[in-house]
Design a protein around this motif. Structure first.
Motif, mmCIF file in Angstrom:
data_model
loop_
_atom_site.group_PDB
_atom_site.id
_atom_site.type_symbol
_atom_site.label_atom_id
_atom_site.label_comp_id
_atom_site.label_asym_id
_atom_site.label_seq_id
_atom_site.Cartn_x
_atom_site.Cartn_y
_atom_site.Cartn_z
ATOM 1 N N SER A 56 0.825 -1.210 0.000
ATOM 2 C CA SER A 56 0.000 0.000 0.000
ATOM 3 C C SER A 56 0.860 1.261 0.000
ATOM 4 O O SER A 56 0.431 2.320 -0.476
ATOM 5 C CB SER A 56 -0.932 0.005 1.217
ATOM 6 N N ASN A 115 -2.047 -2.873 -10.594
ATOM 7 C CA ASN A 115 -3.388 -2.503 -10.142
ATOM 8 C C ASN A 115 -4.497 -3.246 -10.882
ATOM 9 O O ASN A 115 -5.673 -3.058 -10.568
ATOM 10 C CB ASN A 115 -3.596 -0.992 -10.281
ATOM 11 N N ALA A 120 -4.015 -4.196 -5.761
ATOM 12 C CA ALA A 120 -4.801 -2.984 -5.512
ATOM 13 C C ALA A 120 -5.561 -3.045 -4.190
ATOM 14 O O ALA A 120 -5.985 -2.011 -3.672
ATOM 15 C CB ALA A 120 -5.786 -2.757 -6.662
ATOM 16 N N TYR A 121 -5.743 -4.251 -3.618
ATOM 17 C CA TYR A 121 -6.516 -4.389 -2.384
ATOM 18 C C TYR A 121 -5.640 -4.391 -1.129
ATOM 19 O O TYR A 121 -6.133 -4.658 -0.038
ATOM 20 C CB TYR A 121 -7.316 -5.699 -2.410
ATOM 21 N N GLU A 123 -4.320 -2.087 0.731
ATOM 22 C CA GLU A 123 -4.754 -1.173 1.793
ATOM 23 C C GLU A 123 -5.937 -1.752 2.555
ATOM 24 O O GLU A 123 -6.023 -1.659 3.787
ATOM 25 C CB GLU A 123 -5.133 0.183 1.181
ATOM 26 N N GLU A 124 -6.840 -2.384 1.834
ATOM 27 C CA GLU A 124 -8.028 -2.969 2.468
ATOM 28 C C GLU A 124 -7.664 -4.186 3.312
ATOM 29 O O GLU A 124 -8.169 -4.353 4.431
ATOM 30 C CB GLU A 124 -9.026 -3.362 1.379
ATOM 31 N N SER A 241 -11.131 -0.552 -1.639
ATOM 32 C CA SER A 241 -10.131 -0.466 -2.695
ATOM 33 C C SER A 241 -10.722 -1.087 -3.957
ATOM 34 O O SER A 241 -11.589 -1.953 -3.886
ATOM 35 C CB SER A 241 -8.865 -1.226 -2.290
ATOM 36 N N SER A 267 -11.377 6.473 -8.226
ATOM 37 C CA SER A 267 -10.448 5.355 -8.024
ATOM 38 C C SER A 267 -9.768 4.963 -9.323
ATOM 39 O O SER A 267 -8.556 4.702 -9.348
ATOM 40 C CB SER A 267 -11.198 4.154 -7.447
#
Length: 353
Positions: A56, A115, A120-121, A123-124, A241, A267
């Motif tokens: 992230s 991404n 891309a996920y 952070e989640e 995300s 996004s």
């Protein structure tokens, strides 16, 4: 020219990787120390948290590392008189910046390619470890309109829905209500297990036809509604995300349902366009570098460049957040500033051609 390519590229890449790994380590170390007490007491989850935290951090650090690496590289060359020597050997200003610019575009392209994947996920996943002690992504209660139906779902996971209620509507009249304890996606539609349907007559008249209730072990419903879209909708309140593919797929569904796509467009532009401000910002600041250190205070000049780069990066970050919160449209808050930087950078490049 291959000699110059190898030489200039080696200097730039050395500066880039030193800055990139240093900033990443600093970012990860600070965040890990701040959130250490919130992490589950599990070595596996702590290692996963560090991994997802590192992933992230790339979105914040990569553009900065790309631009700051050029400043560090060029100032080292100016201090050692290598910069003016390249000009003396016949290289133009554009030829010197061309190689770092190509590398910067390459790094941005790699980031955009990542991404498209689960990268891309990150952070989640990182947030889930702190908040829930798990990596899995789960959604809470949602109520969504889909075509001529209203759908209530108590909980969603990757491929399953729990306690689903589907209301078939005719304008403002409820025609049928379907209850299901669990729904599983089969690739095209949802298998509603342990379902009960309640059909409501159009005209309720005493002593005439009443409610028709039927029980089913398994029926199909919600055709062509991807579980990823349901997952995206259910996570909206938690700042979800998006991968590029998910954002495109969600935009197509949301557009059909007349749902605002501002957050999705924000996004999408952030994933595709925002990283590319760095290569063109490189072009802009490059043409203000002095050829020699004899008439300039390099320390002061480097400080000014660093401050300007951080101000531009901070402004773009602020505009992105304003766009995500729907204060600005994504086209105005994200796309326009990046395109302006691209135009200015291209103008400087062709001006010195």
């Amino acid at each position: 020219m291959s000699i110059f390519f190898r030489y200039i590229s080696s200097l730039y890449l050395k500066s880039f990787f030193i800055l990139f790994f240093s900033l990443t380590f600093f970012f990860v170390a600070i965040d890990f120390l701040l959130n250490f007490n919130k992490l589950p007491k599990s070595a596996n989850l702590e290692l996963l948290y560090i991994f997802f935290l590192t992933c992230s951090a790339v979105s914040y650090i990569l553009p900065l590392a790309i631009v700051l690496a050029l400043v560090l590289c060029i100032f080292n060359m100016i201090r050692s008189n290598e910069f003016v020597s390249l000009y003396a050997l016949g290289l133009s200003k554009n030829q010197v910046i061309f190689y770092p610019f190509i590398w910067a575009l390459f790094f941005c392209g790699v980031y955009v390619g990542l991404n498209f994947t689960s990268f891309a996920y990150a952070e989640e996943y990182k947030s889930n470890i702190i908040k829930k002690g798990v990596v899995d992504r789960e959604g809470g209660e949602i109520l969504i309109k889909y075509n001529d139906k209203f759908i209530y779902i108590e909980k969603t996971t990757a491929q399953s829905l729990y306690n689903v209620k589907i209301f078939d509507m005719d304008k403002l009249n409820i025609q049928k209500v379907t209850d299901a304890k669990i729904a599983n996606f089969n690739g095209k539609s949802w298998d509603l297990n342990e379902a009960k349907t309640t059909s409501i007559p159009q005209n309720l008249i005493v002593a005439k036809e009443g409610l028709k209730v039927q029980d089913f072990q398994n029926i199909k419903g919600l055709e062509d509604f991807s579980p990823k879209i349901l997952e995206r909708i259910s996570l909206v309140e938690n700042n979800p995300s998006y991968s590029i593919l998910d954002a495109l797929e969600s935009m197509a569904i949301f557009a059909k349902q007349n749902i605002s796509t501002n957050t999705l467009r924000s996004s999408l532009y952030s994933l595709i366009l925002t990283p590319f401000f760095a290569p063109f910002l490189m072009l802009i600041i490059y043409y203000y570098f002095p050829i020699t250190a004899r008439f300039f205070n390099l320390a002061l000049l480097a400080f000014v460049f660093f401050v300007c780069i951080l101000l531009v990066w901070g402004l773009l970050f602020l505009l992105t957040r304003l766009s995500e919160n729907e204060i600005l449209t994504p086209e105005l808050g994200i796309m326009l500033p990046v395109i302006c930087l691209m135009c200015i950078g291209s103008f400087y490049y062709f001006k010195h051609k």
